[in-house]
Design an enzyme around this catalytic site. Structure first.
Site, short mmCIF file in Angstrom:
data_model
loop_
_atom_site.label_atom_id
_atom_site.label_comp_id
_atom_site.label_asym_id
_atom_site.label_seq_id
_atom_site.Cartn_x
_atom_site.Cartn_y
_atom_site.Cartn_z
N GLY A 18 0.82 -1.21 0.00
CA GLY A 18 0.00 0.00 0.00
C GLY A 18 0.85 1.25 0.00
N GLY A 19 2.08 1.14 -0.50
CA GLY A 19 3.02 2.27 -0.45
C GLY A 19 2.68 3.41 -1.39
N CYS A 20 1.63 3.25 -2.21
CA CYS A 20 1.15 4.34 -3.04
C CYS A 20 -0.14 4.94 -2.47
CB CYS A 20 0.90 3.86 -4.48
SG CYS A 20 2.39 3.34 -5.34
N GLY A 21 -0.59 4.43 -1.34
CA GLY A 21 -1.79 4.94 -0.70
C GLY A 21 -1.49 6.09 0.23
N LEU A 23 -1.46 6.56 3.79
CA LEU A 23 -0.45 6.34 4.81
C LEU A 23 0.83 5.76 4.21
CD1 LEU A 23 0.63 6.03 7.70
CD2 LEU A 23 -0.66 3.88 7.86
N SER A 128 -6.12 -0.54 13.55
CA SER A 128 -6.94 0.66 13.70
C SER A 128 -7.40 0.78 15.14
CB SER A 128 -8.16 0.58 12.77
OG SER A 128 -9.09 1.58 13.08
N LYS A 162 -10.84 -5.72 10.41
CA LYS A 162 -9.48 -5.50 10.89
C LYS A 162 -9.09 -6.57 11.91
CE LYS A 162 -7.75 -1.72 9.03
NZ LYS A 162 -6.44 -1.68 8.39
N PRO A 194 -3.62 3.35 14.79
CA PRO A 194 -3.80 4.81 14.74
C PRO A 194 -5.26 5.21 14.87
CG PRO A 194 -3.46 3.93 12.54
CD PRO A 194 -3.34 2.76 13.49
N ILE A 197 -6.76 9.24 11.23
CA ILE A 197 -5.60 9.78 10.51
C ILE A 197 -6.03 10.89 9.55
CG2 ILE A 197 -3.58 9.20 9.14
CD1 ILE A 197 -4.01 6.30 9.80
#
Length: 382
Positions: A18-21, A23, A128, A162, A194, A197
């Protein structure tokens, strides 16, 4: 700690799912800033957004709901063996139960198994704060000793996925990640929880607030605004993930297991800005930064009971018309409930402190929104 400081030295080759999302891309950017020697691989379903063009970063398309897809990505990683997986992928709330199950539950299971088989040392999971919420209880200084809410106790499906079962009815997604800790022995895991956010690139919190402001709805307030609420700047959440990854690697290098009161592996951590504010103060601070100068005298305050009745009426009418109501009873409830968390555990064990204050985070989010708004206006005028 300043944002540019390295937390605990280089952590090697990191795979950020998810590095393009929202967070995920903040984690990638912060890791590159703090640890220029690290190598970063990004796995995402769509790698055409939030790209950081820098040496030492590679992007790969993949679908974590398919184990074969994950294995294919691991097989072609240019930087070789992965030291750390930071798992942030999670679909937006509105995309349906089947997709949430497939990604949050089955996808996490697939990723865990492939990571263990590939000899990954540390696995940090983005959970979460909602996992302990039942959407009716008041949360005051809630900490990690509070029970996870599931099934009939958890009416919000996103929160349920989750933590819902992996292989047995009592095993949850977050629980499964933590249960995978030291199984095998060299595989260490932790979960970050978290709360609310927000920040640059936000797609769920800032946009509806700003759309409400631009539609003139900032003049309405539900409840008396005496309920404290935790909002968390995305950069601080990214910071917490990197602290957890570093702590897991340090633990792995230790000759003996850590004491219980120092333990990070196999543990979950609430993360906030450590600055709970009255619920409506946050959007008003944001609106002020984006040009909405409405004064307190201009605010129309709806009581909880009146807003709840209006929400019920709108839900009924919109259901008949087949449309989505602009106000629901769930929104009324969330706007008037007290919910803030105790992050002492993260402070003690991760040495976590917010690196960006709430005020500064709001200014950054507002600046980003205004820039996006200007771009949209420019496109329309062309």
């Amino acid at each position: 700690m300043a944002e540019s400081q390295v937390a605990g030295g280089s952590i090697g080759h990191v795979l950020v799912t998810g590095g393009c999302g929202f967070l995920g891309h903040h984690i990638v950017r912060l890791l590159r800033l703090r640890d220029p020697e690290s190598r970063i691989s990004v796995l995402d379903l769509n790698t055409n957004r939030n790209i950081l063009a820098a040496e030492g970063i590679k992007y790969y398309n993949g679908d974590i709901s398919s184990r074969e897809s994950i294995e294919g990505v691991f097989a072609k990683l240019e930087y070789g063996k992965v030291d750390v997986v930071i798992h942030t992928i999670s679909p937006p709330f509105h995309l349906g139960k089947e997709l949430q199950w497939s990604v949050n539950v089955e996808g996490t299971k697939n990723l865990l198994e492939v990571a263990k088989g590939a000899g990954v040392k540390a696995f940090v999971y983005t959970s979460s704060a909602s996992v302990i919420m039942d959407n009716s209880m008041v949360l005051v200084n809630a900490d990690e000793r509070w029970p996870i809410m599931v099934d009939n106790d958890q009416p919000e499906y996103y929160s349920t996925t989750k933590v819902i079962q992996f292989q047995m009815e009592t095993a949850y997604a977050e629980h499964a990640v933590l249960e995978a800790n030291r199984n095998p022995e060299g595989f260490l895991t932790a979960a970050i929880r978290p709360a609310a956010i927000f920040g640059e690139g936000d797609v769920q919190l800032i946009p509806p607030m700003m759309h409400a402001s631009r539609a003139g709805q900032s003049k309405v307030q539900i409840g008396d605004n005496t309920n404290l609420f935790d909002y968390t700047y995305v950069g601080n959440v990214a910071h917490a993930h990197l602290l957890a990854a570093s702590a897991l690697l340090r633990t792995r290098a230790m000759a003996t297991a850590p004491l219980d009161n120092e333990k990070v592996d196999g543990e979950a951590f609430f993360i906030t800005n450590d600055q709970p504010v009255y619920f409506w103060d946050f959007p008003r601070m944001l609106w002020k930064e984006t040009g909405d100068v409405r004064t307190a005298k201009e605010i129309w305050v709806l009581s909880y009971s009146m807003a709840w009745f209006i929400g019920l009426l709108m839900e009924t009418v919109m259901w008949i018309l087949g449309k989505t109501p602009k106000l629901t009873r769930q929104q009324v409830l969330k706007s008037t409930m007290t919910r803030f968390f105790n992050i002492d555990k993260a402070k003690r064990r991760l040495k976590y402190r917010p690196v960006v204050s709430l005020d500064d985070g709001i200014r950054r989010a507002a600046k980003w929104w205004l820039e996006q708004e200007a771009l949209e206006q420019q496109k329309k005028s062309q």
